[in-house]
Design an enzyme around this catalytic site. Structure first.
Site, mmCIF file in Angstrom:
data_model
loop_
_atom_site.group_PDB
_atom_site.id
_atom_site.type_symbol
_atom_site.label_atom_id
_atom_site.label_comp_id
_atom_site.label_asym_id
_atom_site.label_seq_id
_atom_site.Cartn_x
_atom_site.Cartn_y
_atom_site.Cartn_z
ATOM 1 N N GLY A 20 76.037 67.433 12.315
ATOM 2 C CA GLY A 20 75.520 66.936 12.723
ATOM 3 C C GLY A 20 75.281 66.393 14.220
ATOM 4 O O GLY A 20 76.152 66.385 14.845
ATOM 5 N N ASP B 188 69.402 71.142 8.494
ATOM 6 C CA ASP B 188 69.864 70.128 7.087
ATOM 7 C C ASP B 188 68.790 69.746 6.530
ATOM 8 O O ASP B 188 69.369 69.733 4.716
ATOM 9 C CB ASP B 188 71.501 69.191 7.669
ATOM 10 C CG ASP B 188 70.004 68.302 9.222
ATOM 11 O OD1 ASP B 188 69.283 68.680 9.442
ATOM 12 O OD2 ASP B 188 70.556 66.946 9.431
#
Length: 238
Positions: free
Chosen positions: A8, A98
């Site tokens: 992330g 993602d």
């Protein structure tokens, strides 16, 4: 066994699968990622695959480490979707990997209908994958903390309300009015997306994931499935 890595913006999430079962998971900062992977590989010699995606800035040291691992390493990229998946998105180079992984994870659990994945984190993303495997696109909306901070910073007198606390249908103080306005507003937003997509595409299976998913009061009529590991499940399908 398959190890998945989700890089992330600020941290990395590692999830270990034995078949479809989550055996272990951990979170670390980017700087500790190589050490965390090495420990997982040392403790679990049965790992034969590592599947990963990233929305972080380039991490050359980590990428070189992954490239030299003595196991199968696969990266998910919207520019190179898995077989059977098409991307109906005009700028796939800007689509977060993602987000694609999350709908693939939902598809691993339910492949019989069109899927809506709601990922409630810093931002709230809404992504749709048809049962034929076409990623239609999605939307990005501010998350809980972002909305509360905006109410405080862009007004003269409204305080910064905490995300945790009472959320009555109608606030009875400035604090509950702010919190309920944000949290219940997001709930109504989610339910509205589900109703609108059902009207357009028929049967919709909705999944809710992300760190803030527990904050929302969703009507039972919306038939939402909650899963903390959708992104990892999608990576494990590579």
């Amino acid at each position: 066994m398959t190890l998945t890595l989700d890089l992330g913006n600020t941290c990395a999430k590692l999830v270990l699968f034995d078949g479809d079962t989550v055996k272990e998971h951990r979170t670390c900062v980017h700087a500790d990622c190589i050490t965390a992977i090495a420990k997982m590989l040392q403790h679990h010699p049965a790992i034969t695959r590592l599947c990963w995606c990233s929305v972080a800035a380039p991490l050359p040291l980590l990428e070189r480490y992954l490239a030299q691992l003595p196991l199968t390493v696969k990266q998910l990229s919207p520019l190179r979707p898995p077989q059977g998946i098409t991307i109906d998105y005009t700028t796939p180079e800007t689509l977060g990997a993602d987000r694609l992984a999350a709908v693939l994870g939902a598809r691993a659990l339910r492949s019989d209908c069109t899927l809506l994945v709601i990922d409630a984190g810093t931002c709230i993303t809404f992504d749709v994958l048809t049962h034929e495997g076409c990623y239609l696109g999605g939307n990005i909306s501010p998350g809980v903390a972002m909305r509360l901070r905006a109410l405080h910073e862009f007004t003269a007198r409204l305080p910064l309300a905490e995300a945790e606390g009472e959320t009555p249908l109608l606030g009875t103080s400035t604090d509950t009015a702010l919190r309920s306005g944000v949290v219940r507003g997001i709930s109504f937003e989610i339910e509205g997306y589900i109703r609108r997509l059902q009207a357009q595409y028929g049967s919709i299976c909705a999944f809710l994931t992300g760190g803030n998913r527990f904050n929302f009061h969703i009507s039972s009529e919306s038939c939402i499935f909650a899963d903390d590991f959708l992104v990892a499940r999608g990576l494990a399908q590579l």
